[in-house]
Design a protein around this motif. Sequence first.
Motif, short mmCIF file in Angstrom:
data_model
loop_
_atom_site.label_atom_id
_atom_site.label_comp_id
_atom_site.label_asym_id
_atom_site.label_seq_id
_atom_site.Cartn_x
_atom_site.Cartn_y
_atom_site.Cartn_z
N UNK A 1 39.64 39.78 51.43
CA UNK A 1 38.95 38.38 51.47
C UNK A 1 39.16 37.71 52.76
N UNK A 2 38.23 36.94 53.21
CA UNK A 2 38.51 35.96 54.45
C UNK A 2 39.77 35.27 54.13
N UNK A 3 40.37 35.32 55.37
CA UNK A 3 41.70 34.36 55.32
C UNK A 3 42.84 34.78 54.37
N UNK A 4 42.77 36.25 53.92
CA UNK A 4 43.92 36.61 53.20
C UNK A 4 45.17 37.09 53.95
N UNK A 5 44.81 37.23 55.42
CA UNK A 5 45.62 37.66 56.35
C UNK A 5 45.54 39.14 56.93
N UNK A 92 45.32 39.94 47.89
CA UNK A 92 44.78 38.93 46.73
C UNK A 92 45.31 37.43 47.15
N UNK A 93 44.47 36.60 47.25
CA UNK A 93 44.37 35.19 47.26
C UNK A 93 43.48 34.68 46.26
N UNK A 94 44.07 33.39 45.94
CA UNK A 94 43.36 32.47 45.10
C UNK A 94 41.98 31.54 45.75
N UNK A 120 30.95 31.45 45.69
CA UNK A 120 30.00 32.45 44.96
C UNK A 120 30.44 33.81 45.94
N UNK A 121 30.60 33.99 47.12
CA UNK A 121 31.03 34.99 47.79
C UNK A 121 32.23 35.41 47.05
N UNK A 122 33.17 34.47 46.86
CA UNK A 122 34.58 34.80 46.46
C UNK A 122 34.53 35.68 45.16
N UNK A 123 33.92 34.97 44.19
CA UNK A 123 33.61 35.50 42.81
C UNK A 123 32.70 36.98 42.79
N UNK A 124 31.98 37.11 43.86
CA UNK A 124 31.37 38.24 43.95
C UNK A 124 32.18 39.44 44.45
N UNK A 128 35.08 43.79 43.20
CA UNK A 128 35.06 45.27 44.14
C UNK A 128 36.17 45.24 44.59
N UNK A 129 37.06 44.49 45.10
CA UNK A 129 38.15 44.65 45.55
C UNK A 129 38.94 45.14 44.74
N UNK A 130 38.97 44.69 43.55
CA UNK A 130 40.00 45.21 42.35
C UNK A 130 39.54 46.81 41.80
#
Length: 155
Positions: A1-5, A92-94, A120-124, A128-130
């Motif tokens: 996810x963007x910003x996850x580090x 994983x980040x919220x 919307x991007x986050x929820x999509x 897939x990440x999981x």
Amino acid sequence: MPGAGKSTVGVILAKTLGMQFIDCDILIQQQSGRMLQEILDRDGPDAFRRMEEEAILSLHPRHSVIATGGSVIWSRAAMEHLRSLGVVVYLEISFEEMEKRLKNITTRGIVLLPNQTLRGMYLQRVPLYEEYADDTIPCSGEDVESVVRRICEGA
């Protein structure tokens, strides 16, 4: 996810494990001679994702930590290639944490589809990440060293 580090954690993880570090966003910039946001602005998200897939598929490293761009998850070929190379870790980040960490969304090179919101991007992407993750590391509110330690414990 963007910003996850991914890049920050990746560098420290590689140092901790004595491995090489590969940042796919930098690889794309080197291969194209352009910044990520410039590619997105001029060529659009589909072209960017093709470039990202090609960059991933070109990798055949040994003993490396790879930080991908968050949109790589849309390429089954790229994700299967990454899984063939080693362990895929989902940082994983919220949504709230991601939103707080992303200060420069319009210049950072984040792949958003036309009219797509950040939420919307986050929820999509989350499912897939999981799906592709061999290991999931919760990172919201965690410092980098703790995340690296937890990845090492899972390895």
